[in-house]
Design an enzyme around this catalytic site. Structure first.
Site, PDB file in Angstrom:
ATOM      1  CG  HIS A 241      31.532  41.317  31.630  1.00  0.00           C
ATOM      2  ND1 HIS A 241      32.288  40.191  31.877  1.00  0.00           N
ATOM      3  CD2 HIS A 241      32.407  42.354  31.549  1.00  0.00           C
ATOM      4  CE1 HIS A 241      33.564  40.535  31.936  1.00  0.00           C
ATOM      5  NE2 HIS A 241      33.656  41.831  31.739  1.00  0.00           N
ATOM      6  CG  ASP A 314      35.693  42.625  37.318  1.00  0.00           C
ATOM      7  OD1 ASP A 314      36.186  43.393  36.474  1.00  0.00           O
ATOM      8  OD2 ASP A 314      35.411  41.438  37.077  1.00  0.00           O
TER       9      ASP A 314
END
Length: 594
Positions: A241, A314
């Site tokens: 992330h 993702d």
């Protein structure tokens, strides 16, 4: 206007052309017909899955309208679907999509209605991250099951299958047909900041069995499971992330460790796989993240492993996929690599137009785009979205948080709590010998916003079991003053229960536990996330691993502390010594009982 026969003939031609591996799918007639009728812009829309703010498709709160205008250039979900003809929408709690089951179902119906009323309108594949445990978007009153590492500690394929089947029923009742679970990563790095307890464990074969079982459960419920994060995110100390992780496994190590659960998922018929924004030099030396790697997505996943289901990226707003290329290049490169669904790009307009222009300019062939759209349409067809896109109100009330589902979650949780230390033995505690309990420790925010706080849940559960338990939250970074207050409060207790959360060497939580143990009061530590905490507490007389801090796991831990049930969980990961990480303190499979 073409005749129905012409459309069907065109669809059959497209299907024959796009069949992967040389054979057409049995369910391709309808998807092929629909594909043949679509404009290029509609095809581009089908490969995108976007966030949208608000509890309603047409009448969100003003703050959510403002967020939609700021980030997406539209007022509502209905406008978003009309503008981009999206194939998917993802729900988040922070986007205010998931207030309660009835609202979620209404939102889902509103999204479907808005999409289907467009020319050649198609149903939307609505998705979310309902992993259970540490990552969960839909909270109570929906049933919340133990997370993956807890299920790994239980070691039961039947429990994993039950979780998928019951959780899948509840998601489907709310209109959510694709779930980004199970996690198929093998967590071999205790310092992994992004996977950890989201993984079933560190043994590839054990992880593979549970991944396959959970995927089978979701499939039985009519929900698409998603094994993630291919080619394997379990051995990294970087969070994708916020950074760009590098996996240094050799090709042989990848085959024997990371690939095993994904092979099992494919063999079990998993409907979708999610890529990881990680660099794996042994699989692709180009420096590209796996999400953008044709050698990995097409060469390994499609051709070597034979996977012909939907591949979803993702989230494309994560740093791991944005470090090398701009937001206009990432979606194009992902499609060229072989993925089908582009999840949550940071700027949808930039991404959507980039894909459209890539096809118009010839960089991305329309045939390549068609292959992804056909896979997405096949999945929608298999999930029944063309025939039943809407949710039945009675089904929501009857299914979501059903008493039998809640009871099943409690039974499963009772098989997961792992007892690691029990000197004396101290446990189980009895209200006769230790009537007054002080419950202190970390109170991390609930994954769903609807459970906890952990100290309060533990104290309430122990009180129900006959103790007089008092909660005193001390947090994940207790100050010296807070620690002193807890030590003072311990003087009035017969025993202390401490909830710990990812304790490190210099962590103030460690100081708290040490000072409580120095009072002479019996101390029971409950690791409410990573089980590795036990290595930091040589002075405690009892320590349990609960693997998550949602209520179902905490209530199970309380029942174990009180002896209402015996501890049955076994470590699914090894715990290494804090002072010498080369030495294993507690191996995989370790766990005490009464």
């Amino acid at each position: 206007m073409p005749s129905r026969r012409t459309v069907l003939a065109a669809g059959a031609g497209v299907t024959a052309t796009l069949a992967v591996g040389g054979s057409a799918h049995a369910d391709d007639r309808r998807p092929g017909e629909l594909l043949a009728r679509m404009t290029l812009e509609e095809k581009v829309g089908q490969v995108f899955v976007s966030r949208v703010y608000g509890h309603s498709a047409t009448a969100p709160d003003q703050a959510d309208i403002d967020a939609n205008l700021r980030e997406l250039g539209v007022h509502t979900a209905a406008e978003l679907l009309a503008r981009y003809r999206l194939g998917g929408i993802i729900y988040f709690g922070w986007a205010h999509n998931t207030r309660d089951p009835r609202q979620i179902a209404d939102l889902s119906d509103g999204i479907q209605r808005a999409s289907l009323q467009q020319p050649r309108g198609l149903p939307v594949l609505i998705s979310t991250d309902q992993e259970h445990g540490a990552v969960c978007r839909v909270g109570r009153p929906a049933t919340l099951f133990p997370g993956a590492m807890a299920i790994g500690a239980g070691g039961s394929r039947a429990d994993a299958r039950t979780l998928g089947r019951l959780a899948g029923r509840e998601l489907r009742a709310m209109g959510i047909r694709q779930n980004y679970s199970p996690v198929a990563d093998v967590n071999v790095n205790p310092a992994n900041p992004v996977i950890g307890v989201r993984s079933f464990g560190a043994d590839p074969a054990a992880v593979a069995a549970l991944v396959a079982a959970e995927a089978e459960g979701y499939r039985a419920a009519g929900v698409a499971a998603t094994a993630k994060h291919f080619p394997g995110h379990g051995d990294t100390a970087v969070d994708s992330h916020t950074g760009f992780p590098v996996i240094t496994h050799s090709r042989e190590e990848w085959e024997t460790l990371d690939a095993v659960p994904f092979r099992a998922a494919i063999a079990a018929g998993v409907d979708s796989l999610m890529t990881a924004h990680i660099l794996v030099p042994s699989l692709d030396g180009s420096g590209d993240p796996a999400t953008l790697s044709r050698p990995i997505v097409t060469g390994i996943l499609r051709e070597k492993l034979g996977y012909d289901g939907v591949v979803v990226t993702d989230a494309l707003d994560m740093a791991g996929v944005r470090t090398k290329y701009g937001d206009d290049r990432v979606p194009v490169l992902a499609l060229k690599a072989g993925v089908d669904q582009l999840l949550n790009p940071p700027d949808l307009d930039v991404a959507w137009n980039a894909v459209l222009e890539a096809v118009q300019d010839g960089e991305l062939t329309e045939r390549r785009l068609d292959a992804s759209v056909l896979r997405i349409l096949r999945l929608k067809s298999r999930l029944g979205l063309f025939d039943e896109p809407y949710v039945g109100p009675a089904d929501v009330e009857r299914t979501v948080g059903a008493p039998e589902h809640l009871a099943a979650a409690d039974r499963i949780a009772e098989r997961t709590t792992t007892l690691l230390v029990n000197e004396g033995p101290l446990l189980p505690l009895s209200p006769r010998t230790h009537p007054r309990l002080l419950v202190v420790g970390a109170d991390p925010a609930s994954p769903t916003g609807t459970t906890g706080p952990p100290t309060g849940v533990l104290a309430a559960a122990l009180t129900e079991l006959g103790f007089r338990a008092t909660a005193l939250a001390t947090g994940t970074a207790p100050s010296a003053e807070t620690i002193a207050g807890a030590v003072t409060a311990a003087a009035a207790a017969d025993a202390v229960v401490v909830a710990t959360y990812n304790v490190t060497a210099a962590d103030a939580q460690r100081t708290l536990v040490e000072q409580l143990a120095a009072t002479g009061r019996p101390v029971v530590a409950v690791a409410v996330r990573n089980p590795y905490d036990v290595a930091r507490f040589p002075s405690v007389r009892a320590c349990l691993a609960a693997y998550s801090w949602t209520d179902v796991e905490l209530r199970a831990a309380a029942r174990v502390i009180a002896g209402a049930v015996e501890p049955r969980g076994k470590l699914p990961v090894p715990v290494r010594r804090a002072d010498d990480p080369t030495q294993v303190l507690y191996p995989i499979g370790y766990g005490l009982t009464y």
